[in-house]
Design a protein around this motif. Sequence first.
Motif, PDB file in Angstrom:
ATOM      1  N   SER A  58       0.835  -1.199   0.000  1.00 42.55           N
ATOM      2  CA  SER A  58       0.000   0.000   0.000  1.00 42.55           C
ATOM      3  C   SER A  58       0.871   1.251   0.000  1.00 42.55           C
ATOM      4  CB  SER A  58      -0.907   0.006   1.234  1.00 42.55           C
ATOM      5  OG  SER A  58      -1.611   1.233   1.336  1.00 42.55           O
ATOM      6  N   LEU A  59       0.415   2.270  -0.702  1.00 43.91           N
ATOM      7  CA  LEU A  59       1.125   3.548  -0.751  1.00 43.91           C
ATOM      8  C   LEU A  59       0.602   4.514   0.304  1.00 43.91           C
ATOM      9  CD1 LEU A  59       1.193   4.034  -4.645  1.00 43.91           C
ATOM     10  CD2 LEU A  59       2.952   3.030  -3.176  1.00 43.91           C
ATOM     11  N   LEU A  60      -0.301   4.024   1.158  1.00 41.01           N
ATOM     12  CA  LEU A  60      -0.966   4.899   2.116  1.00 41.01           C
ATOM     13  C   LEU A  60      -0.095   5.241   3.316  1.00 41.01           C
ATOM     14  CD1 LEU A  60      -3.609   6.337   2.925  1.00 41.01           C
ATOM     15  CD2 LEU A  60      -4.341   4.184   3.999  1.00 41.01           C
ATOM     16  N   THR A  61       0.729   4.294   3.764  1.00 41.82           N
ATOM     17  CA  THR A  61       1.494   4.471   5.003  1.00 41.82           C
ATOM     18  C   THR A  61       2.995   4.457   4.736  1.00 41.82           C
ATOM     19  OG1 THR A  61       1.395   2.079   5.368  1.00 41.82           O
ATOM     20  CG2 THR A  61      -0.297   3.421   6.414  1.00 41.82           C
ATOM     21  N   SER A  62       3.755   4.999   5.694  1.00 40.36           N
ATOM     22  CA  SER A  62       5.210   5.016   5.550  1.00 40.36           C
ATOM     23  C   SER A  62       5.808   3.642   5.838  1.00 40.36           C
ATOM     24  CB  SER A  62       5.825   6.061   6.483  1.00 40.36           C
ATOM     25  OG  SER A  62       5.440   5.830   7.831  1.00 40.36           O
ATOM     26  N   TYR A  63       5.220   2.927   6.831  1.00 38.25           N
ATOM     27  CA  TYR A  63       5.691   1.573   7.115  1.00 38.25           C
ATOM     28  C   TYR A  63       4.949   0.616   6.178  1.00 38.25           C
ATOM     29  CZ  TYR A  63       7.361  -2.469   9.682  1.00 38.25           C
ATOM     30  OH  TYR A  63       7.990  -3.650  10.014  1.00 38.25           O
ATOM     31  N   PRO A  64       5.610  -0.397   5.645  1.00 40.57           N
ATOM     32  CA  PRO A  64       4.976  -1.302   4.673  1.00 40.57           C
ATOM     33  C   PRO A  64       3.704  -1.967   5.189  1.00 40.57           C
ATOM     34  CG  PRO A  64       7.345  -1.657   4.731  1.00 40.57           C
ATOM     35  CD  PRO A  64       7.029  -0.727   5.870  1.00 40.57           C
ATOM     36  N   VAL A  65       2.659  -1.831   4.418  1.00 37.95           N
ATOM     37  CA  VAL A  65       1.381  -2.495   4.678  1.00 37.95           C
ATOM     38  C   VAL A  65       1.017  -3.243   3.402  1.00 37.95           C
ATOM     39  CG1 VAL A  65      -1.099  -2.133   5.003  1.00 37.95           C
ATOM     40  CG2 VAL A  65       0.537  -0.864   6.407  1.00 37.95           C
ATOM     41  N   TYR A  66       0.716  -4.528   3.544  1.00 33.12           N
ATOM     42  CA  TYR A  66       0.481  -5.359   2.368  1.00 33.12           C
ATOM     43  C   TYR A  66      -0.999  -5.698   2.208  1.00 33.12           C
ATOM     44  CZ  TYR A  66       5.532  -5.929   2.602  1.00 33.12           C
ATOM     45  OH  TYR A  66       6.890  -5.684   2.648  1.00 33.12           O
ATOM     46  N   LEU A  67      -1.425  -5.760   0.947  1.00 35.68           N
ATOM     47  CA  LEU A  67      -2.785  -6.140   0.611  1.00 35.68           C
ATOM     48  C   LEU A  67      -2.758  -7.105  -0.559  1.00 35.68           C
ATOM     49  CD1 LEU A  67      -4.562  -3.361  -1.433  1.00 35.68           C
ATOM     50  CD2 LEU A  67      -2.190  -3.122  -0.730  1.00 35.68           C
ATOM     51  N   PHE A  68      -3.908  -7.630  -0.903  1.00 35.83           N
ATOM     52  CA  PHE A  68      -4.016  -8.610  -1.989  1.00 35.83           C
ATOM     53  C   PHE A  68      -3.541  -8.042  -3.326  1.00 35.83           C
ATOM     54  CE2 PHE A  68      -7.586 -11.707  -0.486  1.00 35.83           C
ATOM     55  CZ  PHE A  68      -6.647 -12.380   0.283  1.00 35.83           C
ATOM     56  N   GLY A  69      -3.120  -8.947  -4.198  1.00 29.63           N
ATOM     57  CA  GLY A  69      -2.887  -8.587  -5.588  1.00 29.63           C
ATOM     58  C   GLY A  69      -4.205  -8.194  -6.233  1.00 29.63           C
TER      59      GLY A  69
END
Length: 409
Positions: A213-224
């Motif tokens: 995700s481009l929303l947060t500074s720390y990596p947050v992962y979501l589905f393809g």
Amino acid sequence: MGEIQNIDLSYMPKELRLLLQIINMENKEGTEQINNKYFIDIDWELFLQLAMHHRIYPLVYSKLNKIDVELIPLYVIQTLYQEYKENTFQMLHLSGEMERVSKLFNENNIRLLFLKGPAIAADIYGDISLRTSKDLDILIPITDLKKAEELLFNCGYEKEGVSPILTIRKWGSHHVSYYHSQKKIQIEIHWRLYRPPAKEPSFEEFWNRKRISLLTSYPVYLFGEDDLFLYLVTHGAKHGWFRLRWLADIDQIIRKRNITKGDYPLLKKYQHSYLIGQALILSAQLFETPIHDEILPLTKEKRSRKLAKLAGFYFVEMGHMYINQSSKEALANYNKHHPFSIKSSLKKSFIVNLYQYSVKTNIHKLIFILKLLNPTSGDVKTLRLPKSLYFLYFPLRPFLIFWRKTRKS
């Protein structure tokens, strides 16, 4: 783009039709695109209630905020603004917790994928304020359940229901919820997307296709992209699209990606074609979604059209149930437009169960029937039998259900 033959949704209340007309406006400079007939005799309280129930009020307000609206009462716009503002704060609140949980789990070597929340809103709409979310849903490997629970306990979360370690021993379980009373945030941990024995990709497959995700500074992962699309389709179909926000998601994804048949290779493997066909029919009719010619055949399938028609009854009835808790005047107005204003709870129960049965795979249809025939505490309350005669609840169950439903009518 191909055209889809419409299904009959004439029973939809005009307040819901107006909401959809506003969302579908292309011209941001005025309401000329909306025929004035849609504003005649509108029950504005019902209009607001349906906007809230279907969780589409952020989209509605975002359109009204950019145009000069003289046909809508000022208090309606003010109410929508207040709800929009509160939702924006809620999504910001969830964003912070989403980032904290992601960091906590990653530092403890637990991989996680977000299924709901601000990351999905940002991915679909490009703006977290345009989508609602009451909690955070995450998917993790089943082997990390105990560690994940301990981490949440240490952060002040309390489990709702039983521990996942106990839950997974119960056949058919696939998630457990936790709640933080001070933060007022619920986190739902999934180790599967669907109840077994549903066929689905492994966590490793999902992880290999993940996006950041481009929303947060720390990596947050979501589905393809493919996995998210299929998940939203199956989730919405499972619940009969009773919140039209889910169809709004499908509309936005299709508009952004111009989806063709080659975009979801998992389609045949996991047998979701009839559900995608249903979603395409409803999205095209309600949100004017452009459907690519390559996937138009999915909308022609008999089962897809049957499910789309049943879903119409289902989500209108769910709206009916929602406002049933409000004013009698709003309810009476709603009933005028709804042929299934369900004059008997028996008929309502039949429609709901018919949809829930029709949307399932063959194996889940069998499980559904077995559960439906299995006696419940309601049967015991309706007719008290001595323990030696409990076996009679099985053949008597249809009659006991009929008795309860007709008594409520």
